[in-house]
Structures are given as structure tokens and as C-alpha cells.
Design a protein around this motif. Structure first.
Motif, PDB file in Angstrom:
ATOM      1  N   LEU A 240     -37.095 -84.413 -76.060  1.00 27.59           N
ATOM      2  CA  LEU A 240     -37.252 -83.696 -74.809  1.00 27.59           C
ATOM      3  C   LEU A 240     -38.254 -84.398 -73.909  1.00 27.59           C
ATOM      4  CD1 LEU A 240     -36.874 -81.160 -73.055  1.00 27.59           C
ATOM      5  CD2 LEU A 240     -38.507 -79.973 -74.524  1.00 27.59           C
ATOM      6  N   TRP A 241     -37.768 -84.834 -72.764  1.00 30.65           N
ATOM      7  CA  TRP A 241     -38.623 -85.381 -71.707  1.00 30.65           C
ATOM      8  C   TRP A 241     -38.466 -84.435 -70.519  1.00 30.65           C
ATOM      9  CZ3 TRP A 241     -41.744 -89.773 -71.673  1.00 30.65           C
ATOM     10  CH2 TRP A 241     -41.575 -90.699 -72.720  1.00 30.65           C
ATOM     11  N   VAL A 242     -39.564 -84.144 -69.836  1.00 30.21           N
ATOM     12  CA  VAL A 242     -39.505 -83.158 -68.754  1.00 30.21           C
ATOM     13  C   VAL A 242     -38.527 -83.572 -67.655  1.00 30.21           C
ATOM     14  CG1 VAL A 242     -40.823 -81.961 -66.966  1.00 30.21           C
ATOM     15  CG2 VAL A 242     -41.864 -82.366 -69.195  1.00 30.21           C
ATOM     16  N   GLY A 243     -38.579 -84.849 -67.256  1.00 35.00           N
ATOM     17  CA  GLY A 243     -37.734 -85.306 -66.154  1.00 35.00           C
ATOM     18  C   GLY A 243     -36.258 -85.149 -66.478  1.00 35.00           C
ATOM     19  N   ASP A 244     -35.882 -85.529 -67.723  1.00 34.83           N
ATOM     20  CA  ASP A 244     -34.488 -85.367 -68.127  1.00 34.83           C
ATOM     21  C   ASP A 244     -34.103 -83.897 -68.181  1.00 34.83           C
ATOM     22  OD1 ASP A 244     -33.587 -88.272 -69.249  1.00 34.83           O
ATOM     23  OD2 ASP A 244     -35.718 -87.919 -69.602  1.00 34.83           O
ATOM     24  N   MET A 245     -35.016 -83.095 -68.727  1.00 34.46           N
ATOM     25  CA  MET A 245     -34.747 -81.654 -68.820  1.00 34.46           C
ATOM     26  C   MET A 245     -34.458 -81.062 -67.448  1.00 34.46           C
ATOM     27  SD  MET A 245     -37.314 -78.534 -69.808  1.00 34.46           S
ATOM     28  CE  MET A 245     -38.378 -78.924 -68.406  1.00 34.46           C
ATOM     29  N   TYR A 246     -35.239 -81.461 -66.472  1.00 39.33           N
ATOM     30  CA  TYR A 246     -35.037 -80.906 -65.131  1.00 39.33           C
ATOM     31  C   TYR A 246     -33.607 -81.164 -64.665  1.00 39.33           C
ATOM     32  CZ  TYR A 246     -35.188 -80.691 -60.010  1.00 39.33           C
ATOM     33  OH  TYR A 246     -34.902 -80.433 -58.694  1.00 39.33           O
ATOM     34  N   LEU A 247     -33.166 -82.416 -64.790  1.00 35.88           N
ATOM     35  CA  LEU A 247     -31.817 -82.741 -64.334  1.00 35.88           C
ATOM     36  C   LEU A 247     -30.746 -82.092 -65.213  1.00 35.88           C
ATOM     37  CD1 LEU A 247     -32.063 -86.454 -63.127  1.00 35.88           C
ATOM     38  CD2 LEU A 247     -32.756 -84.331 -61.999  1.00 35.88           C
ATOM     39  N   GLU A 248     -30.989 -82.066 -66.504  1.00 39.90           N
ATOM     40  CA  GLU A 248     -30.017 -81.432 -67.411  1.00 39.90           C
ATOM     41  C   GLU A 248     -29.881 -79.941 -67.115  1.00 39.90           C
ATOM     42  OE1 GLU A 248     -32.132 -83.350 -70.795  1.00 39.90           O
ATOM     43  OE2 GLU A 248     -30.145 -83.376 -71.733  1.00 39.90           O
ATOM     44  N   SER A 249     -31.013 -79.300 -66.838  1.00 40.01           N
ATOM     45  CA  SER A 249     -30.942 -77.854 -66.593  1.00 40.01           C
ATOM     46  C   SER A 249     -30.202 -77.571 -65.289  1.00 40.01           C
ATOM     47  CB  SER A 249     -32.346 -77.237 -66.596  1.00 40.01           C
ATOM     48  OG  SER A 249     -33.094 -77.677 -65.482  1.00 40.01           O
ATOM     49  N   LEU A 250     -30.337 -78.469 -64.311  1.00 39.79           N
ATOM     50  CA  LEU A 250     -29.558 -78.326 -63.073  1.00 39.79           C
ATOM     51  C   LEU A 250     -28.067 -78.440 -63.382  1.00 39.79           C
ATOM     52  CD1 LEU A 250     -31.406 -80.551 -60.397  1.00 39.79           C
ATOM     53  CD2 LEU A 250     -31.465 -78.059 -60.596  1.00 39.79           C
ATOM     54  N   TYR A 526     -26.642 -95.395 -73.968  1.00 44.08           N
ATOM     55  CA  TYR A 526     -25.452 -95.416 -73.122  1.00 44.08           C
ATOM     56  C   TYR A 526     -24.864 -94.018 -72.932  1.00 44.08           C
ATOM     57  CZ  TYR A 526     -25.888-100.444 -73.211  1.00 44.08           C
ATOM     58  OH  TYR A 526     -26.371-101.724 -73.051  1.00 44.08           O
ATOM     59  N   CYS A 527     -25.646 -93.038 -73.297  1.00 42.51           N
ATOM     60  CA  CYS A 527     -25.295 -91.644 -73.008  1.00 42.51           C
ATOM     61  C   CYS A 527     -26.627 -91.007 -72.679  1.00 42.51           C
ATOM     62  CB  CYS A 527     -24.643 -90.996 -74.225  1.00 42.51           C
ATOM     63  SG  CYS A 527     -24.386 -89.226 -74.007  1.00 42.51           S
ATOM     64  N   HIS A 528     -26.933 -90.913 -71.405  1.00 40.63           N
ATOM     65  CA  HIS A 528     -28.303 -90.557 -71.063  1.00 40.63           C
ATOM     66  C   HIS A 528     -28.354 -89.410 -70.064  1.00 40.63           C
ATOM     67  CE1 HIS A 528     -32.186 -91.950 -72.356  1.00 40.63           C
ATOM     68  NE2 HIS A 528     -32.673 -91.662 -71.144  1.00 40.63           N
ATOM     69  N   ALA A 529     -29.179 -88.435 -70.441  1.00 38.84           N
ATOM     70  CA  ALA A 529     -29.275 -87.173 -69.711  1.00 38.84           C
ATOM     71  C   ALA A 529     -29.451 -87.367 -68.215  1.00 38.84           C
ATOM     72  CB  ALA A 529     -30.432 -86.360 -70.271  1.00 38.84           C
ATOM     73  N   TRP A 530     -30.329 -88.287 -67.841  1.00 39.56           N
ATOM     74  CA  TRP A 530     -30.639 -88.370 -66.420  1.00 39.56           C
ATOM     75  C   TRP A 530     -29.505 -88.950 -65.595  1.00 39.56           C
ATOM     76  CZ3 TRP A 530     -35.539 -91.918 -67.020  1.00 39.56           C
ATOM     77  CH2 TRP A 530     -35.149 -93.241 -67.214  1.00 39.56           C
ATOM     78  N   SER A 531     -28.415 -89.272 -66.266  1.00 36.70           N
ATOM     79  CA  SER A 531     -27.217 -89.738 -65.576  1.00 36.70           C
ATOM     80  C   SER A 531     -26.185 -88.638 -65.402  1.00 36.70           C
ATOM     81  CB  SER A 531     -26.558 -90.861 -66.378  1.00 36.70           C
ATOM     82  OG  SER A 531     -27.127 -92.097 -66.075  1.00 36.70           O
ATOM     83  N   CYS A 532     -26.514 -87.441 -65.860  1.00 31.74           N
ATOM     84  CA  CYS A 532     -25.466 -86.416 -66.009  1.00 31.74           C
ATOM     85  C   CYS A 532     -25.264 -85.534 -64.778  1.00 31.74           C
ATOM     86  CB  CYS A 532     -25.748 -85.551 -67.233  1.00 31.74           C
ATOM     87  SG  CYS A 532     -26.981 -84.257 -66.922  1.00 31.74           S
ATOM     88  N   THR A 533     -25.970 -85.810 -63.667  1.00 30.98           N
ATOM     89  CA  THR A 533     -25.999 -84.812 -62.594  1.00 30.98           C
ATOM     90  C   THR A 533     -24.800 -84.749 -61.657  1.00 30.98           C
ATOM     91  OG1 THR A 533     -27.424 -86.302 -61.341  1.00 30.98           O
ATOM     92  CG2 THR A 533     -28.492 -84.540 -62.580  1.00 30.98           C
TER      93      THR A 533
END
Lengths: 547, 547
Positions: A240-250, A526-533
Motif C-alpha cells: 500500500l502506497w498512499v499515492g496509488d491508493m488515491y488513484l485506485e480508490s477513484l 507491468y500491472c501498476h495501480a497508478w496506471s488504472c485511472t
């Protein structure tokens, strides 16, 4: 436990220092918050995946990183032949999955009179299966690479690889066997796990094929990262990284709506905040919940507040938001510590005392970025306060925001070019424009000018990857530059689609397939949360993206 | 289960063929015997071993295989420093052990932000720690080598390596870690396991130091091989072979006296005999008890009878011996099938249809060996029959023995040289003399002449290793050549002692440290059951060895 004990001692000394927080009380709350987070831990959904076939990885200069997976046989062809003779084979699961690999071994003739040894290599993208990992010269741990030696003492039987892997392809190399018996592989399975459950709705039929693809891959990326926390990447760093969480939660709000996972992550981060009550950049679940000591990541701590506000807005769960409101208030202390009387962030000191991330981009000056992000965080926290009817507790915010905007315009805005600049060389970057606009420093019209001009500016520092690209897209949307936002989404995420992505990548530079912040591209995620938006944009604004 | 099912079908057809055994009945008994063997399975005794220190493996042309372990530091020195900086270390357990390795990892600074990877290499002798294993060119499975890649996803913690290892030395190589935290190894332990319990008595105080050493190492070798069966070697092949069991059970009578283990092995072999009721050369315990299909090893099948007789003699357990008497009788069929009317073994056919082992010795002609061994097995089986009062069931034995001895003398004995010869080139070997003498083919005086002459014979094929060396020693003892037996024991086993053996080896040629039947000396077993018999000689004949 040791961490908590240490904290108890540290907090004893801090009680006298801290004015707004009773440290002992905060510590007690921390324990309760971690407990609450553990109660919210999801039971993962398991799906058994059967392989799609056997592939060969072949050179193709037009394919991503120069390698392409080519289906050569159905999986049954593997089950029908001696692995001792075959020696090496690559199984294709048909899509990216996160979970556990299992297989069987059956005797063809003779009695197994010795152990056998395999090396399995799990790859998210084709290049991982054909790029030698050693000698390893990456800047982070070699152990992240998903190759795995496996010794089997007794066969026939069924075997599981205990380590959770993230992959589409599995290379099986037999590296030890006996000439006195023969055997074959059977029953290859992959138990995929995720805490994403509810299937997102179908897009409008008017949606273009490319947007549909981007949406599906975006959802898949999010799904793979949704485990017992919002992970940044299921291959790496798996936490869990905060920055990724923010985008994932969006993205989650517009897809799986597993709000309990967001709630869990918010509690976990709160409970593991540091001795001064600051939310740290990243926390670990194992061997027991704990934070990465000293990992003060300024932009991430502030995005905690934004995530809490978005959670409250999406769920109306006032109880949780009120429970965690002291944490949000506490993060505002970061701002007051670094903003001078005239409203400008002391960037030099902030950058020395904290890690300011923003993007993997060499040379990026983050002075304008942090100025804009702080204003954004203040605005969002004030919105949260209003939702909770506690704005009186932070009534200083509107005044501070005003002062900071003024300082931004005065010190960093070039009214001639309509662009924000910072640093000794008056650096112009996408990041600076995006965050100032996210902070609402410019009018809509001036925002459009800045965004248009930065995109035309030859020397402007572009986003280094998907994380910054998200914020630039968000800035475009906020400035009602819908065509440009859509074009960027199709150009950037669609670029990955065109290169054959099953899930969106941690690192993507259209001009360099081998870019890696770690000095060795196979260790990239190659599967990264911050790319999921993209799913967030596509579904939040159907009138833009689904027409 | 599949094996048993297959046997049921095969046995259906065989019922008509077999005269002396009712196949269905035999099959039913087989199941009961395996069940009985499982009931007799010992609970292993566990001992926690603390490392003795840290060693370096240094070149020494006088040491075994050119390598010597030199103690350089106490184990605490490992616990006090960063393994990330040290990178590689070799732990010495102080002696050979069989069991399970465990260790801890503790953080020195930072939070572990990545998995770490080790490679452990477990060695019975120093050379295994410094000889590159790859590219591997041995003739048996690479997986026997005790190197082991180990990925740790979360630390700090305690970790166990699941595979059972046999070793004295453990090399720890760190091959993956992160620059963002440091850590150290703690609490290295080895859980040693064995089914040897009772400590053997002390030798007479008059015993020479060398005999004491040989005795102790011999006992240690046996102890390490005594697991849930008599294994041949705890490193390799880790399973029950009849020939090894015979020698181990002899040594056990004069040391640990765990007769239940012998009983279990006899039942297991009986229960897993093949469709014709022949005891196979080797059986496996995992994944379920089963024999190595088709592993017909003529000398071993016949030694089953000898082991049963020795078991009966040592324990007076008539119930077990009577229960297994049909198995012993069944093995005699092998003899009747291959002995011609004139009493000579049809060696060519036997050698074609069965594996005749006798020794790892290239070019050894086994015609005389099998003739002598068959006579020996007949005599011993007859002794067993007498102990059970069932000699009427095998009353043909004395006549057959007489005929076979006559044939041996007529066809293979050179009365001019006093030596047995066989093959087209009239090969003279230690093996031929030993087995003919074990079979009692020669008078005591003629035996002495043969043994003396073979030892003087320049062209005679010497024993290829400890297994044959045992039988040659046994032949010397039987011929009352006590001084020569003692000298051989001191020369051969004492030779290993002088070369630093902790346990006696599978392969030992005083002139070639690198001899291997598998084409690669590190895959040899350096703690091997068939080397463990000095304890038998030393304690059975105290007047010879302990004076």
C-alpha cells in the motif's frame, strides 16, 4: 509489537511538545485503527484459471520491447508428452493474473528414483521470459524477479508454488532429472486472487473500440492490484502506497465499488502514522502491519486527506470520516510548517526534509508542484470538513488558500507565457501546470492557456509516466479541455493497448520501451495501480468518453 | 494404489502359472505386510544442533579432494554483522547431521522494502561448497545436489528449509537484497533426525585410538542413515536398498539395536515384492510405499533371506520370521531358475535378465560371485529354516549346495593358483574369492590360500568400494585371517579417517579422491550405509579389534 513499544517511549517525550494532539491518546487510537483495519481485511475471491495454450516468445521489432508471444500449441499438447525430452516450455494463461501456480507430475515409465528440479519464470510481459536476469545490475532487490527454483523430492504428485506471482506467462525449465524414468506435466492451474468482486457495468454501445479496450484493461489493472490492500503492483512492490491508493480508490468508485477496501486502507495508514501523526508513504501488512520507518513522502501524506474526502463523498460513511478526521487535520500541520508568511512553500527545506515524489522524472523541479498540491489538499480537506460539518475547526483554510494562490501567481506565474515556472532555470513542466490548476490557482480560461501552451512548449518537461499523466488528464478535465483529455487518454493509455498491454504499466514512455527507474526493465511492474485511472475518467464523464 | 490395482490384474493371470504360491493370497499378504511395516514406522528422535563456528574452505593438496575447512570465527561473529555486507559465509555444524536447517533474519536499520534471496549449499564434505555445480554433467539427477534457492518475501522472521538435508557445512550466499535496509542472520539451527536411539557401549580401554575413531565414525554413519527406513545415504538416494539394509542391520545388532527398524524394512520389502513374489532391489516410502518397478537385483533379493535370518538370530522373533518365511522361500526360486542340472549358475542368462550388482567396479565378471553368493544365501536360508523348525520345507538345500560347490570347484577354481577365475579371460578378483569363501566352497586352509594369493596377485580386480570391501573383510574373518582383516579395516576405513571423514563414504578409492560412479564427484554420497560395518567387526570380535 516492537514498533509500537518504541513508539510508546517516543511518544512519552513528545507529549509535552505536541499542542494539538494528545500523543498518548493518538497512540491509543493508532492501535484501535490498526485493529479496525484488520477487521476490514477482505477475504479474497479465488478463481481457478486454466491455461490458454503454449506459446513461443519470438523476436518482433514492432512488438513491445521487441518480443512477441506466439501461440504454437494447445495446452493438451504439453500434457501428452515427456517434459524430460521437451525440457522447456512456456505456458500462456491467456491474461494477466495474480495468485498461485500449481501443477501435477505423472510418470510415463519407470519409477522416479531421484528428485527433479525445475526453474519457473513468471512474466507479466513477453520480455521477462527471454531476458537473462543474471548478472543482475538493477538498483533494487534481485528477489523481486519472479523466477523460482523448485525441487521436487517425490513424484508423482501435485505441487503448489507458495509465493504469490503476478503473470500471464509461465516458463517451465527442467534443470534436473534422472535418466531412469520419464514423466510429464499435468493439470497446470493458476488460482487467481483479488478483492475486486462486483462486475462493472457495460459501457454505452456508442463507445469507441479503443475506449472500450482502455476501459477493460484499466479495470483489469485495478482488479489485479486489489488484494488485501490496494497494492501498487501485484508483482512489485505488492504493498500500500498512499499515492496509488488515491488513484485506485477513484477508479474503484467507478468500477468495483469495494469501498470497504478503501476504508481498510485509510484505517491502516492512520494507525501506522508516525510519532508526529503524519501518514507515511507506504505500509506493509506482513509479518505484521507496520509502516516503512521514516518514509515521509509529502505529496502522499497530503493525498491521504483527498482520499478520505473522496471516500466520504462516495459512501456518506460519516462515522469513518469523523473517526479519521483528526488524522486529516494532523496532515495539515505539514503545510503550516513549510508555508512562509507570504504563502510560499519553503521548497528547499521541504525537499530536504521530506521526499517529494510527484513523478519518476529526472530533473523535475517540484516547487510549483508542491505549492499547487498543498492548495489542492487544503481545498479538498475543507470540502471534507464541510461534509462533516466541522469547517469551524479549520476555518483558517480559505484564507490560507487565498494567500498561497497569490504567492503562486506572484512568484511562479509567467503572465507573458501563461505558464508556471520554477527553479533557477525557470523550468516549465507539465507537472507544475497540472498541480497549480488542480489547486485552482488559475481561472478556467487561464488554465486552458497554460495547458495549451505547455503542450506546445518544446522545452517543457513531460510526464515521466502514468502517475503524472493521470494528474495532467485530471487538470485537462477540470479545465473543460475534454477533447484534449480524451486525445491524451487515447494517445497514452491507447499507446499501451497498441503495444499489446494486458494491464497498464508502471513505466510507459512511448519513445523508450526499456525505461526503468531501477536500472533494469524486467524488474518494472507491468500491472501498476497508478496506471488504472482511465476507468475513472471514462465512467465519470460518459458524455465525453462514451459517445 | 494404482500399483496395487495393476498388480491385482497381473496376478489374476499369474495364478495359473505359479505353483508354489497362491498369487491372490500372496497379494493379500502383501497389503498386510505394508500395513504392518507402516505400523512399525519409527518416530524420529530430534536434536537441535547449534553451529560450531564459521569456516573458510581453503585449498590444501594434502586434504581430501584438495579442500580443507578452516575455522575462522565463532558463530556469534555472524550474528553481529550485516549479511548484506558479508554476502557469503560458511557455517560449520561441527559434525555430519541429517535434518532441517532454520535461521532468523533481523533488521539492522530501515524497513525491509523488498524480498531477499539466498542460495544455500549444504555439503557433507568441504569440496561440495567450492565446486561449481553447473554446467552439470553428472549421470544422475542434478536435483540431488543440495543447493537451494530461498526467497523470503517478508522479514524479520524465522525460516525453515523444508527439504531434509545431510551435511556438516552450510554455505549461505545472499543473492538479492535492497539498498534501503540492512539485516543480519540470527539463530542458525539444525534439527537433526534419526531413528537411532540407544547409545552403544564404550569400547574396551585397550582399543587403539584408530579403531576407536573408526568405530565412532562407523556408528555415526549408521545413525545418520537410520531414518524411517535404513537408508543407503541421507543425501542420496535416501531410500531402502536391500544390500545396504543387510549391512546396516548387521551393524545395528552391535550398536543401536533398533531391531524394529529391521523388522519394518523386512515387512516393507516383502509387501512390495513384485508380481512373482521377488523382493525388489529398492523401495520408496513416498508419496506412498512402492517399489522401483522392475528393479530386479539378483544379489540383493537373495540377501533378503540372509537379513531375515540375522534378524531371527538376533531377536528370536519367531512370529515375524515365520510370517516372512514364505518370502524367503520364494527368493530361492531365483536360484532354481538359474542353476543348471550340473550345479552351475547360467551367468549369461542371469546377467541378462537381472541386475547383478556386487560392486561399482568396471569390468568385474560376476559369474563366480553369483555362484558363491547363491550358495551363501542357500546356507543362510537353511539356517533360518532350522531356527524355525521348517527345514523339511527346504530339504533339497543341502544337496543343491553340495552340487553347486562341486560345480564351482570344477568350473571356476584354479587349483594351481588356488584362486577362483571366471570369464573368458579367467578374471581373478577379490569379489570372486570373497563370495566363494562366504559360500563355504573352500576349506579354511584353501580359503586362506585364495585370500593370500589374491592379495598378492598383481592383476586381481580389487574391491571398487566399501560395499565389496565389507565382504572381503567378512571372508577374511570367516577364514580366521584376523590380522589381515584388522589390517584391511585400518587401511581402508582408517584411510578415510586420515582424510578427515566425519562419516564413511559411498565411494572410496585411496588412489583417487574424485572417483564417482555418476561422473561427478560432488553428487557422491559421503555418508553411506554400506560403509558403516566396522562397528560390526569391532564389536562382534572384541578379542581381535579391541585389544
Amino acid at each position: 509489537m516492537r514498533t509500537l513499544l518504541k513508539r510508546t517511549i517516543a511518544l512519552g517525550a513528545l507529549t509535552l511538545l505536541l499542542s494539538s494532539v494528545n500523543a498518548q491518546n493518538y497512540y491509543e487510537k493508532g492501535k484501535q485503527w490498526v485493529k479496525k483495519a484488520e477487521e476490514l481485511k477482505p477475504v479474497l475471491k479465488e478463481t481457478i484459471v486454466e491455461p490458454a495454450g503454449i506459446v513461443e516468445i519470438v523476436k518482433n521489432k514492432d512488438a513491445f520491447q521487441g518480443w512477441e508471444a506466439k501461440t504454437v500449441a494447445p495446452i493438451d499438447s504439453l500434457y501428452g508428452q515427456s517434459i524430460r525430452k521437451l525440457k522447456s516450455v512456456i505456458v500462456d494463461l491467456g491474461d494477466h493474473y495474480t495468485g498461485y501456480f500449481s501443477f501435477g507430475l505423472e510418470t510415463i515409465w519407470g519409477s522416479p528414483d531421484s528428485p527433479v528440479r525445475f526453474r519457473f519464470t513468471f512474466g507479466e510481459v513477453p520480455s521477462e521470459l527471454v531476458t537473462p536476469f543474471d548478472p543482475f545490475e538493477g538498483g533494487i532487490s534481485r528477489a523481486w524477479l519472479q523466477d523460482h527454483e523448485f525441487n521436487i523430492m517425490h513424484l508423482p504428485g501435485s505441487y503448489n508454488i507458495e509465493r504469490r506471482m503476478a503473470c500471464r506467462y509461465v516458463k517451465i525449465d527442467l534443470i534436473g532429472s534422472s535418466p531412469y524414468f520419464d514423466f510429464k506435466i499435468s493439470d497446470v492451474k493458476f488460482k487467481a486472487v483479488t478483492s475486486a468482486d462486483k462486475a462493472p457495468e457495460e459501457l454505452a454501445s456508442s463507445t469507441s473500440e479503443m475506449i472500450k479496450k482502455i476501459d477493460a484493461i484499466s479495470i483489469k489493472t485495478l482488479k489485479e492490484c486489489m488484494q488485501t490492500v490496494y497494492e501498487d503492483g501485484p508483482k512489485r512492490d505488492r504493498r500500500l502506497w498512499v499515492g496509488d491508493m488515491y488513484l485506485e480508490s477513484l477508479a474503484n468508485v467507478y468500477s468495483f465499488q469495494n469501498h470497504q477496501l478503501t476504508q481498510r486502507c485509510l484505517y491502516l495508514l492512520a494507525g501506522l502514522s508516525d510519532d508526529e501523526g503524519y501518514v507515511l508513504g507506504t505500509v506493509f501488512e506482513e509479518p505484521e502491519p507496520h509502516a516503512q520507518a521514516g518514509q515521509r513522502l509529502m505529496d502522499y501524506s497530503l493525498l491521504y486527506n483527498v482520499t478520505l474526502k473522496e471516500y466520504m463523498a462516495a459512501t456518506k460513511d460519516k462515522e469513518t470520516a469523523m473517526d479519521l478526521w483528526p488524522v486529516a487535520k494532523r496532515q495539515l500541520n505539514i503545510i503550516s510548517q513549510y508555508v512562509s508568511k507570504d504563502g510560499l512553500v519553503d521548497y528547499e527545506r521541504a525537499n530536504k526534509e521530506w521526499w517529494l515524489f510527484f513523478d519518476w522524472k529526472d530533473g523535475l523541479n517540484k516547487a510549483a508542484g508542491i505549492q499547487g498540491l498543498m492548495i489542492f489538499a487544503l481545498n479538498e480537506t475543507y470540502e471534507l470538513a464541510k461534509l462533516l460539518n466541522v469547517e469551524s475547526e479549520v476555518k483558517y483554510i480559505p484564507g490560507l488558500v487565498k494567500k498561497m494562490k497569490r504567492a503562486a501567481l506572484k512568484n511562479m506565474y509567467n503572465s507573458k507565457t501563461g505558464l508556471f515556472e520554477c527553479g533557477d532555470d525557470a523550468q516549465v513542466s507539465y507537472a507544475s501546470q497540472a498541480w497549480m490548476i488542480m489547486g485552482g490557482v488559475l481561472s478556467e480560461k487561464a488554465s486552458q492557456r497554460a495547458l495549451n501552451n505547455v503542450m506546445k512548449h518544446q522545452g517543457a518537461l513531460k510526464p515521466g509516466g502514468p502517475y503524472m499523466c493521470h494528474y495532467f488528464t485530471q487538470a485537462l478535465m477540470k479545465s473543460k479541455m475534454y477533447d484534449e483529455a480524451k486525445a491524451l487518454l487515447i494517445d497514452f493509455w491507447g499507446g499501451m493497448v497498441d503495444k499489446g498491454a494486458d494491464t497498464f504499466w508502471e513505466v510507459y514512455d512511448p519513445t523508450n520501451d526499456f525505461l526503468s527507474p531501477y536500472g533494469f526493465f524486467p524488474i518494472n511492474s507491468y500491472c501498476h495501480a497508478w496506471s488504472c485511472t482511465p476507468v475513472y475518467f471514462i465512467r465519470k464523464y460518459p458524455e465525453i468518453f462514451q459517445k
